[in-house]
Design a protein around this motif. Structure first.
Motif, PDB file in Angstrom:
ATOM      1  N   ILE A   2      15.626 -17.084  12.934  1.00  0.00           N
ATOM      2  CA  ILE A   2      14.585 -17.602  12.510  1.00  0.00           C
ATOM      3  C   ILE A   2      14.836 -19.153  11.905  1.00  0.00           C
ATOM      4  O   ILE A   2      15.698 -19.214  11.016  1.00  0.00           O
ATOM      5  N   ASP A   3      14.278 -20.209  12.036  1.00  0.00           N
ATOM      6  CA  ASP A   3      14.502 -21.426  11.637  1.00  0.00           C
ATOM      7  C   ASP A   3      13.076 -22.110  11.786  1.00  0.00           C
ATOM      8  O   ASP A   3      12.759 -22.913  12.849  1.00  0.00           O
ATOM      9  N   PHE A   4      12.248 -21.650  10.636  1.00  0.00           N
ATOM     10  CA  PHE A   4      10.743 -22.127  10.745  1.00  0.00           C
ATOM     11  C   PHE A   4      10.305 -23.002   9.621  1.00  0.00           C
ATOM     12  O   PHE A   4      10.733 -22.948   8.387  1.00  0.00           O
ATOM     13  N   THR A   5       9.590 -23.906   9.916  1.00  0.00           N
ATOM     14  CA  THR A   5       9.288 -25.052   9.029  1.00  0.00           C
ATOM     15  C   THR A   5       7.353 -24.960   9.025  1.00  0.00           C
ATOM     16  O   THR A   5       6.851 -25.065  10.030  1.00  0.00           O
ATOM     17  N   PHE A  20       1.002 -18.770   6.743  1.00  0.00           N
ATOM     18  CA  PHE A  20       1.780 -19.222   7.874  1.00  0.00           C
ATOM     19  C   PHE A  20       2.583 -17.953   8.462  1.00  0.00           C
ATOM     20  O   PHE A  20       3.489 -17.392   7.809  1.00  0.00           O
ATOM     21  N   PRO A  21       1.941 -17.316   9.550  1.00  0.00           N
ATOM     22  CA  PRO A  21       2.684 -16.230  10.043  1.00  0.00           C
ATOM     23  C   PRO A  21       3.912 -16.590  10.857  1.00  0.00           C
ATOM     24  O   PRO A  21       4.238 -17.475  11.410  1.00  0.00           O
ATOM     25  N   PHE A  22       4.773 -15.578  10.991  1.00  0.00           N
ATOM     26  CA  PHE A  22       5.992 -15.601  11.681  1.00  0.00           C
ATOM     27  C   PHE A  22       6.825 -14.234  11.937  1.00  0.00           C
ATOM     28  O   PHE A  22       6.182 -13.220  11.349  1.00  0.00           O
ATOM     29  N   GLN A  47       3.318 -16.576  -1.722  1.00  0.00           N
ATOM     30  CA  GLN A  47       3.741 -15.036  -1.590  1.00  0.00           C
ATOM     31  C   GLN A  47       4.069 -14.884  -0.106  1.00  0.00           C
ATOM     32  O   GLN A  47       3.434 -14.967   0.595  1.00  0.00           O
ATOM     33  N   LEU A  48       5.154 -14.183  -0.189  1.00  0.00           N
ATOM     34  CA  LEU A  48       5.726 -13.480   1.258  1.00  0.00           C
ATOM     35  C   LEU A  48       5.292 -12.044   1.379  1.00  0.00           C
ATOM     36  O   LEU A  48       5.854 -11.171   0.623  1.00  0.00           O
ATOM     37  N   VAL A  49       4.612 -11.785   2.568  1.00  0.00           N
ATOM     38  CA  VAL A  49       4.352 -10.601   2.629  1.00  0.00           C
ATOM     39  C   VAL A  49       5.000 -10.130   4.180  1.00  0.00           C
ATOM     40  O   VAL A  49       4.802 -10.663   4.997  1.00  0.00           O
ATOM     41  N   HIS A  94       1.977 -16.925   2.415  1.00  0.00           N
ATOM     42  CA  HIS A  94       0.725 -17.397   2.119  1.00  0.00           C
ATOM     43  C   HIS A  94       1.023 -18.307   0.967  1.00  0.00           C
ATOM     44  O   HIS A  94       1.598 -18.258  -0.156  1.00  0.00           O
ATOM     45  N   VAL A  95       0.425 -19.598   1.199  1.00  0.00           N
ATOM     46  CA  VAL A  95       0.631 -20.643   0.164  1.00  0.00           C
ATOM     47  C   VAL A  95      -0.659 -21.308  -0.275  1.00  0.00           C
ATOM     48  O   VAL A  95      -1.513 -21.500   0.181  1.00  0.00           O
ATOM     49  N   GLN A  96      -0.485 -21.465  -1.694  1.00  0.00           N
ATOM     50  CA  GLN A  96      -1.710 -22.013  -2.433  1.00  0.00           C
ATOM     51  C   GLN A  96      -1.225 -23.227  -3.062  1.00  0.00           C
ATOM     52  O   GLN A  96       0.046 -23.420  -3.624  1.00  0.00           O
TER      53      GLN A  96
END
Length: 473
Positions: A2-5, A20-22, A47-49, A94-96
Protein backbone atom coordinates in the motif's frame (compact mmCIF):
# COMPACT_ATOMS: atom_id res chain seq x y z
CA UNK A 1 1.82 -3.21 -0.93
CA UNK A 2 0.00 0.00 0.00
CA UNK A 3 1.23 3.43 -0.95
CA UNK A 4 -1.94 5.48 -0.90
CA UNK A 5 -2.39 9.26 -1.04
CA UNK A 6 -5.57 11.02 0.15
CA UNK A 7 -6.13 14.55 -1.10
CA UNK A 8 -8.38 16.42 1.33
CA UNK A 9 -10.40 19.12 -0.43
CA UNK A 10 -12.73 21.48 1.44
CA UNK A 11 -15.77 21.27 -0.83
CA UNK A 12 -18.47 22.47 1.58
CA UNK A 13 -18.46 25.82 3.30
CA UNK A 14 -15.43 25.69 5.60
CA UNK A 15 -15.94 22.04 6.54
CA UNK A 16 -15.77 18.57 5.03
CA UNK A 17 -16.29 14.95 6.00
CA UNK A 18 -14.63 12.52 3.58
CA UNK A 19 -14.21 8.73 3.51
CA UNK A 20 -11.15 7.19 1.82
CA UNK A 21 -11.54 3.40 1.35
CA UNK A 22 -8.53 1.19 0.52
CA UNK A 23 -7.68 -2.52 0.38
CA UNK A 24 -5.45 -4.14 2.99
CA UNK A 25 -4.05 -7.64 2.51
CA UNK A 26 -2.94 -9.56 5.53
CA UNK A 27 0.58 -10.86 5.09
CA UNK A 28 4.17 -9.97 5.79
CA UNK A 29 3.48 -6.28 6.28
CA UNK A 30 2.48 -5.91 9.92
CA UNK A 31 2.11 -2.15 10.28
CA UNK A 32 0.31 0.73 8.64
CA UNK A 33 1.81 4.22 8.83
CA UNK A 34 -0.29 7.39 8.38
CA UNK A 35 1.20 10.84 7.78
CA UNK A 36 -0.77 14.11 7.58
CA UNK A 37 0.67 17.05 5.67
CA UNK A 38 -1.34 20.25 6.05
CA UNK A 39 -1.41 22.74 3.20
CA UNK A 40 -3.79 25.21 4.91
CA UNK A 41 -4.41 26.14 8.53
CA UNK A 42 -7.35 23.87 9.37
CA UNK A 43 -8.60 21.57 12.14
CA UNK A 44 -8.19 18.01 10.84
CA UNK A 45 -9.05 14.75 12.52
CA UNK A 46 -9.42 11.18 11.29
CA UNK A 47 -10.48 7.70 12.34
CA UNK A 48 -9.10 4.52 10.77
CA UNK A 49 -11.65 1.68 10.52
CA UNK A 50 -10.49 -1.83 9.64
CA UNK A 51 -12.20 -4.55 7.59
CA UNK A 52 -14.05 -5.77 10.69
CA UNK A 53 -15.50 -2.26 11.20
CA UNK A 54 -13.37 -1.68 14.28
CA UNK A 55 -11.81 1.74 14.92
CA UNK A 56 -8.05 1.19 14.91
CA UNK A 57 -6.65 4.73 15.04
CA UNK A 58 -7.74 8.25 15.94
CA UNK A 59 -5.94 11.49 15.20
CA UNK A 60 -6.64 15.14 15.95
CA UNK A 61 -4.39 17.74 14.39
CA UNK A 62 -2.02 18.99 17.06
CA UNK A 63 1.48 17.93 17.90
CA UNK A 64 0.94 14.18 17.71
CA UNK A 65 4.16 12.44 16.73
CA UNK A 66 3.92 11.29 13.12
CA UNK A 67 3.66 9.00 11.37
CA UNK A 68 0.87 7.37 13.36
CA UNK A 69 1.58 3.64 13.35
CA UNK A 70 -1.01 0.87 13.67
CA UNK A 71 0.38 -2.61 14.33
CA UNK A 72 -0.29 -5.97 15.90
CA UNK A 73 1.36 -5.38 19.27
CA UNK A 74 1.22 -2.64 21.89
CA UNK A 75 4.91 -1.84 21.53
CA UNK A 76 4.64 -1.37 17.78
CA UNK A 77 1.66 0.96 17.72
CA UNK A 78 1.15 4.64 18.49
CA UNK A 79 -0.93 6.18 21.30
CA UNK A 80 -4.66 6.47 20.55
CA UNK A 81 -4.51 3.44 18.28
CA UNK A 82 -5.62 -0.15 18.82
CA UNK A 83 -3.06 -2.92 18.33
CA UNK A 84 -4.19 -6.32 17.15
CA UNK A 85 -4.67 -8.47 14.05
CA UNK A 86 -4.64 -6.60 10.73
CA UNK A 87 -7.50 -8.30 8.83
CA UNK A 88 -7.67 -8.39 5.03
CA UNK A 89 -10.39 -6.45 3.29
CA UNK A 90 -11.58 -2.90 2.82
CA UNK A 91 -10.31 -0.43 5.39
CA UNK A 92 -11.52 3.18 5.49
CA UNK A 93 -9.90 6.39 6.61
CA UNK A 94 -12.65 8.80 7.73
CA UNK A 95 -11.48 12.43 7.70
CA UNK A 96 -13.20 15.49 9.13
CA UNK A 97 -11.79 18.95 8.56
CA UNK A 98 -12.85 22.49 9.46
CA UNK A 99 -11.35 25.83 8.52
CA UNK A 100 -12.14 29.39 7.60
CA UNK A 101 -12.11 30.82 4.09
CA UNK A 102 -10.72 27.63 2.55
CA UNK A 103 -13.75 26.43 0.58
CA UNK A 104 -12.90 24.67 -2.71
CA UNK A 105 -9.26 24.34 -1.69
CA UNK A 106 -7.03 21.33 -1.13
CA UNK A 107 -6.14 21.70 2.52
CA UNK A 108 -4.19 18.54 3.29
CA UNK A 109 -2.57 15.39 1.95
CA UNK A 110 -2.60 12.15 3.93
CA UNK A 111 -0.12 9.41 3.07
CA UNK A 112 -0.75 5.76 4.00
CA UNK A 113 2.05 3.22 3.70
CA UNK A 114 2.53 -0.31 4.99
CA UNK A 115 5.77 -1.55 6.47
CA UNK A 116 7.38 -4.56 8.05
CA UNK A 117 9.96 -2.55 9.94
CA UNK A 118 10.93 -4.03 13.29
CA UNK A 119 11.27 -0.72 15.13
CA UNK A 120 9.59 -0.69 18.52
CA UNK A 121 8.16 2.17 20.53
CA UNK A 122 7.16 1.92 24.17
CA UNK A 123 3.91 3.87 24.50
CA UNK A 124 3.03 2.70 28.00
CA UNK A 125 0.36 0.42 29.35
CA UNK A 126 -2.46 -0.51 27.00
CA UNK A 127 -6.12 0.03 27.88
CA UNK A 128 -7.53 -2.38 25.31
CA UNK A 129 -7.95 -6.10 25.05
CA UNK A 130 -5.80 -8.43 22.97
CA UNK A 131 -8.41 -8.93 20.26
CA UNK A 132 -8.04 -5.36 19.02
CA UNK A 133 -11.67 -4.50 19.73
CA UNK A 134 -12.23 -0.88 20.66
CA UNK A 135 -13.30 -1.73 24.20
CA UNK A 136 -11.31 -0.52 27.18
CA UNK A 137 -11.90 -3.70 29.13
CA UNK A 138 -8.27 -4.22 30.02
CA UNK A 139 -8.29 -0.98 31.97
CA UNK A 140 -8.52 -1.92 35.64
CA UNK A 141 -11.53 0.08 36.80
CA UNK A 142 -11.36 -1.56 40.23
CA UNK A 143 -7.61 -1.12 40.66
CA UNK A 144 -6.96 0.63 43.98
CA UNK A 145 -4.10 3.13 44.18
CA UNK A 146 -4.84 3.86 47.84
CA UNK A 147 -7.31 2.28 50.22
CA UNK A 148 -8.10 5.16 52.56
CA UNK A 149 -11.38 7.01 53.11
CA UNK A 150 -10.54 10.67 52.47
CA UNK A 151 -10.85 13.59 50.06
CA UNK A 152 -8.98 12.80 46.82
CA UNK A 153 -7.84 15.76 44.73
CA UNK A 154 -8.20 15.55 40.96
CA UNK A 155 -8.83 17.24 37.64
CA UNK A 156 -11.67 16.31 35.27
CA UNK A 157 -10.53 18.20 32.17
CA UNK A 158 -7.02 17.84 30.69
CA UNK A 159 -5.28 17.94 27.30
CA UNK A 160 -2.04 16.81 25.66
CA UNK A 161 -0.19 17.21 22.36
CA UNK A 162 -2.47 14.49 20.99
CA UNK A 163 -5.02 17.26 20.38
CA UNK A 164 -4.31 20.95 21.04
CA UNK A 165 -2.37 20.84 24.31
CA UNK A 166 1.27 21.73 24.84
CA UNK A 167 2.19 18.86 27.18
CA UNK A 168 2.89 15.21 26.49
CA UNK A 169 1.23 12.45 28.47
CA UNK A 170 4.41 12.20 30.54
CA UNK A 171 4.31 15.96 31.20
CA UNK A 172 0.72 15.68 32.40
CA UNK A 173 1.63 12.94 34.85
CA UNK A 174 4.68 14.82 36.13
CA UNK A 175 2.81 18.08 36.60
CA UNK A 176 -0.15 16.37 38.23
CA UNK A 177 2.20 14.77 40.74
CA UNK A 178 3.83 18.15 41.44
CA UNK A 179 0.39 19.67 41.98
CA UNK A 180 -0.44 17.03 44.56
CA UNK A 181 -3.18 15.37 42.51
CA UNK A 182 -4.37 11.88 43.30
CA UNK A 183 -6.07 11.42 39.91
CA UNK A 184 -7.03 13.10 36.67
CA UNK A 185 -9.24 12.25 33.72
CA UNK A 186 -7.57 12.25 30.29
CA UNK A 187 -9.94 14.20 27.99
CA UNK A 188 -8.28 15.08 24.71
CA UNK A 189 -10.59 16.41 21.99
CA UNK A 190 -12.49 13.58 20.24
CA UNK A 191 -9.87 10.97 21.24
CA UNK A 192 -10.40 7.91 23.39
CA UNK A 193 -7.03 7.18 25.02
CA UNK A 194 -5.96 3.59 24.47
CA UNK A 195 -2.79 3.83 26.55
CA UNK A 196 -1.11 6.12 29.05
CA UNK A 197 2.14 6.63 30.88
CA UNK A 198 2.01 4.56 34.08
CA UNK A 199 2.47 6.09 37.53
CA UNK A 200 2.78 4.20 40.82
CA UNK A 201 0.53 6.56 42.81
CA UNK A 202 -1.36 8.78 40.37
CA UNK A 203 -4.57 7.38 38.89
CA UNK A 204 -5.35 8.28 35.26
CA UNK A 205 -8.96 7.67 34.21
CA UNK A 206 -9.86 7.36 30.51
CA UNK A 207 -12.08 10.11 29.17
CA UNK A 208 -12.78 12.15 26.05
CA UNK A 209 -13.93 15.69 25.26
CA UNK A 210 -16.60 15.49 22.57
CA UNK A 211 -15.86 18.70 20.66
CA UNK A 212 -18.59 20.05 18.41
CA UNK A 213 -19.15 23.54 17.05
CA UNK A 214 -22.18 24.06 19.33
CA UNK A 215 -20.61 22.81 22.54
CA UNK A 216 -18.17 20.53 24.31
CA UNK A 217 -18.81 17.80 26.86
CA UNK A 218 -16.59 15.28 28.59
CA UNK A 219 -17.25 11.60 29.00
CA UNK A 220 -15.69 10.71 32.35
CA UNK A 221 -14.78 7.04 32.41
CA UNK A 222 -15.27 6.35 28.71
CA UNK A 223 -15.40 2.60 28.11
CA UNK A 224 -15.78 2.34 24.35
CA UNK A 225 -15.75 4.39 21.18
CA UNK A 226 -18.57 6.88 21.85
CA UNK A 227 -19.71 7.84 18.36
CA UNK A 228 -22.83 5.94 17.37
CA UNK A 229 -22.19 3.84 14.24
CA UNK A 230 -18.70 5.44 14.16
CA UNK A 231 -20.24 8.58 12.67
CA UNK A 232 -18.13 11.38 14.16
CA UNK A 233 -19.83 14.05 12.03
CA UNK A 234 -23.16 13.29 13.72
CA UNK A 235 -21.98 15.14 16.83
CA UNK A 236 -22.68 18.39 14.99
CA UNK A 237 -26.45 17.74 15.08
CA UNK A 238 -28.91 17.95 17.97
CA UNK A 239 -30.00 14.34 17.42
CA UNK A 240 -26.43 13.07 17.08
CA UNK A 241 -25.21 14.65 20.32
CA UNK A 242 -28.20 13.17 22.17
CA UNK A 243 -27.35 9.72 20.77
CA UNK A 244 -23.79 10.03 22.09
CA UNK A 245 -25.03 11.16 25.51
CA UNK A 246 -27.40 8.17 25.62
CA UNK A 247 -24.64 5.76 24.65
CA UNK A 248 -22.48 7.04 27.50
CA UNK A 249 -25.25 6.38 30.01
CA UNK A 250 -25.74 2.87 28.62
CA UNK A 251 -22.03 2.01 28.87
CA UNK A 252 -21.32 3.32 32.37
CA UNK A 253 -19.60 6.69 31.84
CA UNK A 254 -20.59 10.10 33.17
CA UNK A 255 -21.61 12.98 30.89
CA UNK A 256 -20.15 16.31 31.95
CA UNK A 257 -21.25 19.57 30.28
CA UNK A 258 -18.13 21.71 29.83
CA UNK A 259 -17.76 25.50 30.28
CA UNK A 260 -21.43 26.06 29.39
CA UNK A 261 -21.16 29.89 29.17
CA UNK A 262 -17.61 30.40 27.90
CA UNK A 263 -17.62 32.74 24.87
CA UNK A 264 -17.50 30.82 21.58
CA UNK A 265 -17.34 27.44 23.38
CA UNK A 266 -20.63 27.76 25.28
CA UNK A 267 -23.26 24.99 25.13
CA UNK A 268 -25.81 25.73 22.39
CA UNK A 269 -27.48 22.34 21.88
CA UNK A 270 -30.94 23.38 23.05
CA UNK A 271 -32.54 19.92 22.78
CA UNK A 272 -30.09 18.32 25.23
CA UNK A 273 -32.13 16.40 27.86
CA UNK A 274 -30.99 17.41 31.34
CA UNK A 275 -31.60 13.82 32.45
CA UNK A 276 -28.55 12.79 30.39
CA UNK A 277 -26.19 15.21 32.19
CA UNK A 278 -24.38 13.83 35.26
CA UNK A 279 -21.98 16.65 36.07
CA UNK A 280 -21.82 20.36 35.33
CA UNK A 281 -18.40 21.99 34.86
CA UNK A 282 -19.16 25.05 36.97
CA UNK A 283 -15.53 26.19 37.06
CA UNK A 284 -13.19 26.08 34.09
CA UNK A 285 -9.55 27.33 34.17
CA UNK A 286 -9.62 30.39 36.49
CA UNK A 287 -6.54 31.91 34.82
CA UNK A 288 -8.41 32.40 31.53
CA UNK A 289 -9.90 35.89 31.79
CA UNK A 290 -13.25 35.14 30.13
CA UNK A 291 -13.88 32.40 32.68
CA UNK A 292 -14.41 34.88 35.53
CA UNK A 293 -17.82 35.93 34.20
CA UNK A 294 -18.58 32.51 32.67
CA UNK A 295 -18.02 30.78 36.02
CA UNK A 296 -20.30 33.16 37.92
CA UNK A 297 -23.00 32.57 35.31
CA UNK A 298 -22.48 28.82 35.59
CA UNK A 299 -22.81 29.05 39.38
CA UNK A 300 -26.12 30.89 39.09
CA UNK A 301 -27.40 28.41 36.50
CA UNK A 302 -26.34 25.44 38.60
CA UNK A 303 -28.31 26.92 41.51
CA UNK A 304 -31.30 27.38 39.18
CA UNK A 305 -31.09 23.71 38.16
CA UNK A 306 -30.81 22.63 41.79
CA UNK A 307 -33.83 24.77 42.72
CA UNK A 308 -35.75 23.05 39.95
CA UNK A 309 -35.10 19.65 41.52
CA UNK A 310 -32.04 18.49 39.60
CA UNK A 311 -29.15 16.92 41.54
CA UNK A 312 -26.42 17.40 38.96
CA UNK A 313 -22.94 17.34 40.51
CA UNK A 314 -20.93 20.56 40.20
CA UNK A 315 -17.27 20.02 39.36
CA UNK A 316 -14.24 21.93 38.09
CA UNK A 317 -11.68 21.38 35.35
CA UNK A 318 -8.38 23.04 34.56
CA UNK A 319 -8.88 22.46 30.82
CA UNK A 320 -5.08 22.36 30.86
CA UNK A 321 -3.55 23.24 27.49
CA UNK A 322 -0.37 25.13 28.39
CA UNK A 323 2.96 24.24 29.89
CA UNK A 324 3.40 25.22 33.57
CA UNK A 325 5.53 28.26 32.70
CA UNK A 326 2.99 29.64 30.19
CA UNK A 327 0.13 32.06 30.78
CA UNK A 328 -2.90 33.24 28.85
CA UNK A 329 -2.98 36.85 27.60
CA UNK A 330 -3.77 39.24 30.44
CA UNK A 331 -3.00 36.69 33.16
CA UNK A 332 -0.09 36.80 35.58
CA UNK A 333 -0.74 33.27 36.81
CA UNK A 334 0.25 30.08 34.95
CA UNK A 335 -2.48 27.74 33.74
CA UNK A 336 -1.85 24.53 35.68
CA UNK A 337 -3.30 21.06 35.70
CA UNK A 338 -5.35 20.71 38.88
CA UNK A 339 -6.36 24.39 39.03
CA UNK A 340 -9.06 24.37 40.21
CA UNK A 341 -8.87 21.13 42.11
CA UNK A 342 -11.97 18.95 42.34
CA UNK A 343 -12.02 16.96 45.57
CA UNK A 344 -13.97 13.72 45.78
CA UNK A 345 -14.73 11.92 49.05
CA UNK A 346 -14.13 8.23 48.47
CA UNK A 347 -13.24 5.18 50.50
CA UNK A 348 -10.49 4.42 47.96
CA UNK A 349 -8.62 5.84 44.99
CA UNK A 350 -9.97 3.74 42.14
CA UNK A 351 -11.75 4.79 38.96
CA UNK A 352 -15.01 3.05 39.82
CA UNK A 353 -15.10 4.42 43.38
CA UNK A 354 -14.27 7.98 42.35
CA UNK A 355 -16.83 8.10 39.55
CA UNK A 356 -19.48 6.57 41.79
CA UNK A 357 -18.88 9.23 44.46
CA UNK A 358 -18.84 12.00 41.85
CA UNK A 359 -22.27 10.86 40.70
CA UNK A 360 -23.44 10.97 44.32
CA UNK A 361 -22.22 14.55 44.69
CA UNK A 362 -19.57 13.95 47.36
CA UNK A 363 -17.53 16.77 45.86
CA UNK A 364 -16.13 20.23 46.52
CA UNK A 365 -14.02 22.44 44.24
CA UNK A 366 -11.29 24.83 45.37
CA UNK A 367 -8.14 26.72 44.40
CA UNK A 368 -4.87 27.49 46.18
CA UNK A 369 -4.94 24.21 48.12
CA UNK A 370 -7.85 25.45 50.22
CA UNK A 371 -9.82 22.58 51.77
CA UNK A 372 -13.53 22.97 52.51
CA UNK A 373 -14.83 20.59 55.15
CA UNK A 374 -18.61 21.04 54.91
CA UNK A 375 -21.10 18.71 56.52
CA UNK A 376 -24.51 18.63 58.16
CA UNK A 377 -24.68 16.47 61.28
CA UNK A 378 -22.02 14.23 59.76
CA UNK A 379 -23.56 14.13 56.26
CA UNK A 380 -21.27 14.91 53.29
CA UNK A 381 -22.07 17.15 50.32
CA UNK A 382 -24.43 15.31 47.98
CA UNK A 383 -26.28 13.63 50.83
CA UNK A 384 -30.04 13.48 51.17
CA UNK A 385 -31.11 14.42 54.69
CA UNK A 386 -33.87 12.59 56.55
CA UNK A 387 -34.53 15.49 58.91
CA UNK A 388 -35.67 18.97 57.76
CA UNK A 389 -33.69 20.65 60.56
CA UNK A 390 -30.01 20.48 61.32
CA UNK A 391 -26.73 22.14 62.12
CA UNK A 392 -24.21 22.68 59.33
CA UNK A 393 -20.52 23.30 59.90
CA UNK A 394 -17.75 24.39 57.60
CA UNK A 395 -14.03 24.45 58.36
CA UNK A 396 -11.48 25.83 55.92
CA UNK A 397 -7.86 24.80 55.62
CA UNK A 398 -6.47 28.15 54.53
CA UNK A 399 -3.71 30.62 55.37
CA UNK A 400 -6.05 33.63 55.42
CA UNK A 401 -9.59 34.44 56.54
CA UNK A 402 -12.06 34.01 53.69
CA UNK A 403 -15.66 34.96 53.00
CA UNK A 404 -17.96 32.03 53.75
CA UNK A 405 -21.34 32.26 52.01
CA UNK A 406 -24.19 29.95 52.96
CA UNK A 407 -26.37 29.34 49.89
CA UNK A 408 -29.84 28.06 50.78
CA UNK A 409 -32.28 27.33 47.97
CA UNK A 410 -30.30 29.54 45.61
CA UNK A 411 -29.95 32.56 47.91
CA UNK A 412 -27.01 33.70 50.06
CA UNK A 413 -28.68 33.67 53.48
CA UNK A 414 -25.65 34.19 55.72
CA UNK A 415 -22.13 35.44 55.24
CA UNK A 416 -19.11 35.67 57.48
CA UNK A 417 -15.34 36.15 57.27
CA UNK A 418 -13.09 33.58 58.87
CA UNK A 419 -11.83 30.02 58.70
CA UNK A 420 -14.90 28.27 60.08
CA UNK A 421 -18.59 28.88 60.58
CA UNK A 422 -21.85 27.15 61.43
CA UNK A 423 -25.43 27.52 60.26
CA UNK A 424 -28.64 26.10 61.64
CA UNK A 425 -31.72 25.54 59.50
CA UNK A 426 -35.33 24.57 60.01
CA UNK A 427 -37.03 23.61 56.75
CA UNK A 428 -40.67 22.75 56.26
CA UNK A 429 -41.57 19.10 56.49
CA UNK A 430 -42.47 17.55 53.12
CA UNK A 431 -40.80 20.41 51.25
CA UNK A 432 -37.76 20.45 48.97
CA UNK A 433 -34.73 22.39 50.23
CA UNK A 434 -30.96 22.39 49.89
CA UNK A 435 -27.84 24.03 51.30
CA UNK A 436 -24.27 24.51 50.12
CA UNK A 437 -21.27 26.81 50.71
CA UNK A 438 -19.37 29.23 48.47
CA UNK A 439 -15.95 30.53 49.56
CA UNK A 440 -14.39 33.75 48.30
CA UNK A 441 -11.46 36.01 49.00
CA UNK A 442 -12.31 39.27 50.71
CA UNK A 443 -12.23 41.06 47.34
CA UNK A 444 -14.94 38.70 46.07
CA UNK A 445 -12.68 36.40 44.02
CA UNK A 446 -14.03 32.86 43.93
CA UNK A 447 -11.96 30.33 45.87
CA UNK A 448 -14.28 27.36 46.07
CA UNK A 449 -17.72 25.83 46.49
CA UNK A 450 -19.28 22.66 47.81
CA UNK A 451 -22.06 20.55 46.41
CA UNK A 452 -25.35 20.80 48.32
CA UNK A 453 -27.04 18.61 50.85
CA UNK A 454 -30.72 18.03 50.05
CA UNK A 455 -33.98 17.48 51.85
CA UNK A 456 -36.95 16.07 49.99
CA UNK A 457 -37.49 15.94 46.25
CA UNK A 458 -38.99 18.13 43.55
CA UNK A 459 -40.14 17.05 40.11
CA UNK A 460 -38.22 19.26 37.69
CA UNK A 461 -40.07 21.63 35.36
CA UNK A 462 -37.01 22.17 33.17
CA UNK A 463 -36.26 19.26 30.87
CA UNK A 464 -33.86 20.48 28.18
CA UNK A 465 -30.99 22.96 27.97
CA UNK A 466 -33.26 25.10 25.84
CA UNK A 467 -35.68 25.29 28.78
CA UNK A 468 -32.80 26.52 30.95
CA UNK A 469 -31.79 29.22 28.49
CA UNK A 470 -35.40 30.42 28.23
CA UNK A 471 -35.66 30.60 32.04
CA UNK A 472 -32.41 32.58 32.19
CA UNK A 473 -33.82 35.09 29.71
Amino acid sequence: MIDFTCSVVMEEENQASIAFPFEWKEGNHKKLMIQVELEEKVWLQYQLVDANQEVRAQYVGGKTIQPVVVGETTKSTSPNTVPGPMPSGEWTLHVQVMGREVTQKQVATILLRNTDENAKADFGETWIDETGEFVLNQYQWEQVKEETARWYKGDFHTHTIASDGQMTREDNVNQAEKQGLDFFVATDHNLVPTSWTPSPDLLVIPGIEITAKKGHFNILGVQQYPYVDQDVASMETEEGIVDILKKTKETGGLNSMNHPFLTEWKWLFTKTPLALIDTFEVWNDPTYSDNVQATEEALRTWDLLTNDGWTITGIGGSDSHLRPDETYPGSTLPSLIGDPGTYVWSDENSANALLRNVKQGHVFVARENVRIDFQVDGHLPGSSLSDPSGDAQVTLQTNEPLIIQWVENGEVVHETIGKNDSYSFQWKTNSYSWLRVTVRKQDGTLIGFTNPVYYGRRNPSLHTWGDVLERLD
